[in-house]
Design an enzyme around this catalytic site. Sequence first.
Site, PDB file in Angstrom:
ATOM      1  N   SER A   1      27.053  13.709 -39.243  1.00 55.58           N
ATOM      2  CA  SER A   1      26.655  13.374 -37.934  1.00 55.58           C
ATOM      3  C   SER A   1      27.852  12.105 -37.330  1.00 55.58           C
ATOM      4  O   SER A   1      28.122  11.352 -38.213  1.00 55.58           O
ATOM      5  CB  SER A   1      25.216  12.771 -37.987  1.00 55.58           C
TER       6      SER A   1
ATOM      7  N   TYR B   1      18.353   6.988 -41.793  1.00 56.91           N
ATOM      8  CA  TYR B   1      18.768   8.398 -41.481  1.00 56.91           C
ATOM      9  C   TYR B   1      20.361   8.483 -41.717  1.00 56.91           C
ATOM     10  O   TYR B   1      20.962   9.319 -42.440  1.00 56.91           O
ATOM     11  CB  TYR B   1      18.574   9.158 -40.417  1.00 56.91           C
TER      12      TYR B   1
ATOM     13  N   LYS C   1      23.343  10.371 -44.520  1.00 51.35           N
ATOM     14  CA  LYS C   1      24.365  11.132 -43.881  1.00 51.35           C
ATOM     15  C   LYS C   1      25.937  10.431 -44.582  1.00 51.35           C
ATOM     16  O   LYS C   1      26.449  11.230 -45.138  1.00 51.35           O
ATOM     17  CB  LYS C   1      24.907  11.179 -42.472  1.00 51.35           C
TER      18      LYS C   1
HETATM   19  P1  NAD Z   1      15.688  20.838 -38.352  1.00 50.12           P
HETATM   20  O1  NAD Z   1      14.706  19.972 -38.590  1.00 50.12           O
HETATM   21  O2  NAD Z   1      15.295  21.844 -37.041  1.00 50.12           O
HETATM   22  O3  NAD Z   1      16.264  21.739 -39.599  1.00 50.12           O
HETATM   23  C1  NAD Z   1      16.013  21.216 -40.861  1.00 50.12           C
HETATM   24  C2  NAD Z   1      15.337  21.959 -41.795  1.00 50.12           C
HETATM   25  O4  NAD Z   1      15.531  21.701 -43.032  1.00 50.12           O
HETATM   26  C3  NAD Z   1      13.951  22.412 -41.328  1.00 50.12           C
HETATM   27  O5  NAD Z   1      13.873  23.808 -40.864  1.00 50.12           O
HETATM   28  C4  NAD Z   1      13.337  21.613 -42.307  1.00 50.12           C
HETATM   29  O6  NAD Z   1      12.069  22.481 -42.589  1.00 50.12           O
HETATM   30  C5  NAD Z   1      14.073  21.955 -43.602  1.00 50.12           C
HETATM   31  N1  NAD Z   1      14.123  20.985 -44.553  1.00 50.12           N
HETATM   32  C6  NAD Z   1      13.949  19.590 -44.635  1.00 50.12           C
HETATM   33  N2  NAD Z   1      13.626  19.006 -45.878  1.00 50.12           N
HETATM   34  C7  NAD Z   1      13.706  20.183 -46.553  1.00 50.12           C
HETATM   35  C8  NAD Z   1      13.472  20.135 -48.039  1.00 50.12           C
HETATM   36  N3  NAD Z   1      13.423  18.962 -48.770  1.00 50.12           N
HETATM   37  N4  NAD Z   1      13.643  21.433 -48.737  1.00 50.12           N
HETATM   38  C9  NAD Z   1      13.929  22.553 -47.968  1.00 50.12           C
HETATM   39  N5  NAD Z   1      13.894  22.372 -46.572  1.00 50.12           N
HETATM   40  C10 NAD Z   1      13.819  21.174 -45.904  1.00 50.12           C
HETATM   41  O7  NAD Z   1      16.909  19.946 -38.079  1.00 50.12           O
HETATM   42  P2  NAD Z   1      18.366  20.470 -37.201  1.00 50.12           P
HETATM   43  O8  NAD Z   1      18.523  19.896 -35.951  1.00 50.12           O
HETATM   44  O9  NAD Z   1      18.462  22.018 -37.255  1.00 50.12           O
HETATM   45  O10 NAD Z   1      19.534  19.809 -38.086  1.00 50.12           O
HETATM   46  C11 NAD Z   1      19.897  20.310 -39.401  1.00 50.12           C
HETATM   47  C12 NAD Z   1      20.731  19.216 -39.994  1.00 50.12           C
HETATM   48  O11 NAD Z   1      21.833  18.858 -38.940  1.00 50.12           O
HETATM   49  C13 NAD Z   1      20.221  18.111 -40.623  1.00 50.12           C
HETATM   50  O12 NAD Z   1      20.552  17.838 -42.037  1.00 50.12           O
HETATM   51  C14 NAD Z   1      20.389  16.997 -39.637  1.00 50.12           C
HETATM   52  O13 NAD Z   1      20.279  15.866 -40.013  1.00 50.12           O
HETATM   53  C15 NAD Z   1      21.814  17.248 -39.189  1.00 50.12           C
HETATM   54  N6  NAD Z   1      22.259  16.953 -37.955  1.00 50.12           N
HETATM   55  C16 NAD Z   1      21.415  17.214 -36.822  1.00 50.12           C
HETATM   56  C17 NAD Z   1      21.522  16.800 -35.687  1.00 50.12           C
HETATM   57  C18 NAD Z   1      21.127  16.926 -34.410  1.00 50.12           C
HETATM   58  O14 NAD Z   1      20.943  16.390 -33.307  1.00 50.12           O
HETATM   59  N7  NAD Z   1      20.003  17.949 -34.398  1.00 50.12           N
HETATM   60  C19 NAD Z   1      22.871  15.870 -35.508  1.00 50.12           C
HETATM   61  C20 NAD Z   1      23.754  15.508 -36.468  1.00 50.12           C
HETATM   62  C21 NAD Z   1      23.241  16.264 -37.751  1.00 50.12           C
HETATM   63  C1  UD1 Z   2      20.306  10.074 -31.607  1.00 43.47           C
HETATM   64  C2  UD1 Z   2      20.540   9.372 -33.105  1.00 43.47           C
HETATM   65  C3  UD1 Z   2      21.518   9.880 -33.763  1.00 43.47           C
HETATM   66  C4  UD1 Z   2      21.377  11.041 -34.263  1.00 43.47           C
HETATM   67  C5  UD1 Z   2      21.114  12.058 -32.833  1.00 43.47           C
HETATM   68  C6  UD1 Z   2      20.778  13.473 -33.342  1.00 43.47           C
HETATM   69  C7  UD1 Z   2      19.675   6.939 -32.359  1.00 43.47           C
HETATM   70  C8  UD1 Z   2      19.888   5.580 -32.070  1.00 43.47           C
HETATM   71  N1  UD1 Z   2      20.673   7.873 -32.642  1.00 43.47           N
HETATM   72  O1  UD1 Z   2      21.587  10.199 -31.131  1.00 43.47           O
HETATM   73  O2  UD1 Z   2      21.614   8.952 -35.091  1.00 43.47           O
HETATM   74  O3  UD1 Z   2      22.260  11.796 -35.067  1.00 43.47           O
HETATM   75  O4  UD1 Z   2      20.090  11.575 -32.241  1.00 43.47           O
HETATM   76  O5  UD1 Z   2      19.436  13.540 -33.949  1.00 43.47           O
HETATM   77  O6  UD1 Z   2      18.485   7.281 -32.293  1.00 43.47           O
HETATM   78  N2  UD1 Z   2      18.057   8.737 -23.896  1.00 43.47           N
HETATM   79  C9  UD1 Z   2      17.263   8.343 -22.829  1.00 43.47           C
HETATM   80  N3  UD1 Z   2      15.841   8.553 -22.728  1.00 43.47           N
HETATM   81  C10 UD1 Z   2      15.332   9.277 -23.783  1.00 43.47           C
HETATM   82  C11 UD1 Z   2      16.107   9.689 -24.840  1.00 43.47           C
HETATM   83  C12 UD1 Z   2      17.608   9.564 -24.906  1.00 43.47           C
HETATM   84  O7  UD1 Z   2      17.881   7.610 -21.921  1.00 43.47           O
HETATM   85  O8  UD1 Z   2      13.987   9.679 -23.768  1.00 43.47           O
HETATM   86  C13 UD1 Z   2      19.470   8.290 -24.021  1.00 43.47           C
HETATM   87  C14 UD1 Z   2      19.957   7.621 -25.048  1.00 43.47           C
HETATM   88  O9  UD1 Z   2      19.654   6.117 -24.793  1.00 43.47           O
HETATM   89  C15 UD1 Z   2      21.411   7.974 -25.193  1.00 43.47           C
HETATM   90  C16 UD1 Z   2      21.210   9.314 -24.763  1.00 43.47           C
HETATM   91  O10 UD1 Z   2      20.195   9.547 -23.964  1.00 43.47           O
HETATM   92  O11 UD1 Z   2      22.185   7.048 -24.548  1.00 43.47           O
HETATM   93  C17 UD1 Z   2      21.456  10.264 -25.908  1.00 43.47           C
HETATM   94  O12 UD1 Z   2      20.084  10.052 -26.701  1.00 43.47           O
HETATM   95  P1  UD1 Z   2      19.814  11.055 -27.967  1.00 43.47           P
HETATM   96  O13 UD1 Z   2      19.574  12.326 -27.290  1.00 43.47           O
HETATM   97  O14 UD1 Z   2      18.657  10.611 -28.533  1.00 43.47           O
HETATM   98  O15 UD1 Z   2      20.947  11.212 -28.811  1.00 43.47           O
HETATM   99  P2  UD1 Z   2      21.756   9.843 -29.618  1.00 43.47           P
HETATM  100  O16 UD1 Z   2      21.288   8.654 -29.312  1.00 43.47           O
HETATM  101  O17 UD1 Z   2      23.399  10.295 -29.425  1.00 43.47           O
END
Ligand code: NAD
Ligand code: UD1
Length: 337
Positions: A124, A149, A153
């Site tokens: 991330s 979290y 990563k």
């Molecule tokens: P998500 O929660 O939708 O998907 C994660 C999946 O992993 C889920 O289906 C959950 O049931 C499964 N899981 C969790 N723990 C597990 C375990 N111990 N054993 C087996 N399965 C397990 O999340 P996502 O948004 O699809 O994210 C996927 C990956 O990308 C995650 O590692 C997350 O941290 C990373 N990531 C997500 C974002 C984002 O904004 N969504 C940003 C950066 C990184």
């Molecule tokens: C957040 C996490 C980041 C994670 C990512 C994906 C924090 C500090 N960071 O990123 O670690 O990898 O999500 O899961 O939580 N905002 C509002 N109102 C809301 C929600 C968000 O104004 O209700 C604003 C936030 O202040 C930010 C932007 O929208 O400026 C994006 O927020 P968000 O979607 O939560 O993502 P990140 O903060 O970038």
Amino acid sequence: MKILVTGGTGYIGSHTVVELIKSNHQVVIVDNLYNSNINVLDRIEKLTGVRPLFYQVDILDYENLEKVFKENAIEAVIHFAGLKAVGESVSIPLRYYENNISGSINLYKLMEKYHVYKLVFSSSATVYGDNFAVPFKEEYGLGDTTNPYGTTKKFNEIILTDLCKANENMSCVLLRYFNPIGSHESGMLGEVPNGIPNNLVPYIAKVASGELDHLRVYGDDYDTKDGTGIRDYIHVVDLAIAHVKAIEYCNKLEGVDVINIGSGKGYSVLEVLHAYEKACGHKLPYKIYPRRPGDIATCYADIEKAKRVLGFEVKYDIDKMCEDSYRFTIMNPEGIK
Ligand code: NAD
Ligand code: UD1
């Protein structure tokens, strides 16, 4: 290739499975369904005509995870499984370290044991912390994370880097995602947050559908064009396609490589809100609140490396991301059940 996708029924995982199948890869999914629903498999099958092999297994359960390796000649792994709620990770850090680190170590041990040497890991942009100037470049390395979290990563990146140094056969691509949003354009796959969403677009989606009455804008006094926070949003289908390119890149890679996956463009909170208003066809109320602790003003990716190394560039813009998010929201008022 036969690819093991952990977390493959989740938000990013399910979209990636669709793109892998479209590119003729065979997929085996492992997920404990903690944050996803079994019906995602029906939807993947409807979209692709193929039902991926599925194991409901927790990656913390070494014995049952080993069965997956014994029963399938896995050639590569895309590792999504993990917990991802930033606020929750501050309240229950051990659960995050156990799931995201101990669970990952089980997976990496089994990869070594079964001679599976190609891995794409979901990292991330949060690993850059608040240490560097935008656009964030891969060579900056790891910053100071601000929550457990983010630290999971960062630790995974360090563990995989060490593993690649120790084992010359191992190739790992660490993808640093920026802000994935949007949904599959069919409206069949998308993000289903538990309870009140923490992230911006899932929250706006609930305002658009009338479930929540206004958006809380966290801070309008940042040093940005309109005072609200700026982020690099990427359509989840673009992100899924980046994974197909990354796993194919693993075949020619030696060692570890870190690649940003974003659009390279920054949008403010109010710009995203206005794009969503266009998508849903009505005004969306908002109020200004204080800054959210841990937030930075501006975050966007340097995308030159993704272009050069993977040949990856995004196809979809912010309007399409909001249109697809809204379609999924309206078509699935109760999520994926
Ligand atoms: P998500 O929660 O939708 O998907 C994660 C999946 O992993 C889920 O289906 C959950 O049931 C499964 N899981 C969790 N723990 C597990 C375990 N111990 N054993 C087996 N399965 C397990 O999340 P996502 O948004 O699809 O994210 C996927 C990956 O990308 C995650 O590692 C997350 O941290 C990373 N990531 C997500 C974002 C984002 O904004 N969504 C940003 C950066 C990184
Ligand atoms: C957040 C996490 C980041 C994670 C990512 C994906 C924090 C500090 N960071 O990123 O670690 O990898 O999500 O899961 O939580 N905002 C509002 N109102 C809301 C929600 C968000 O104004 O209700 C604003 C936030 O202040 C930010 C932007 O929208 O400026 C994006 O927020 P968000 O979607 O939560 O993502 P990140 O903060 O970038």
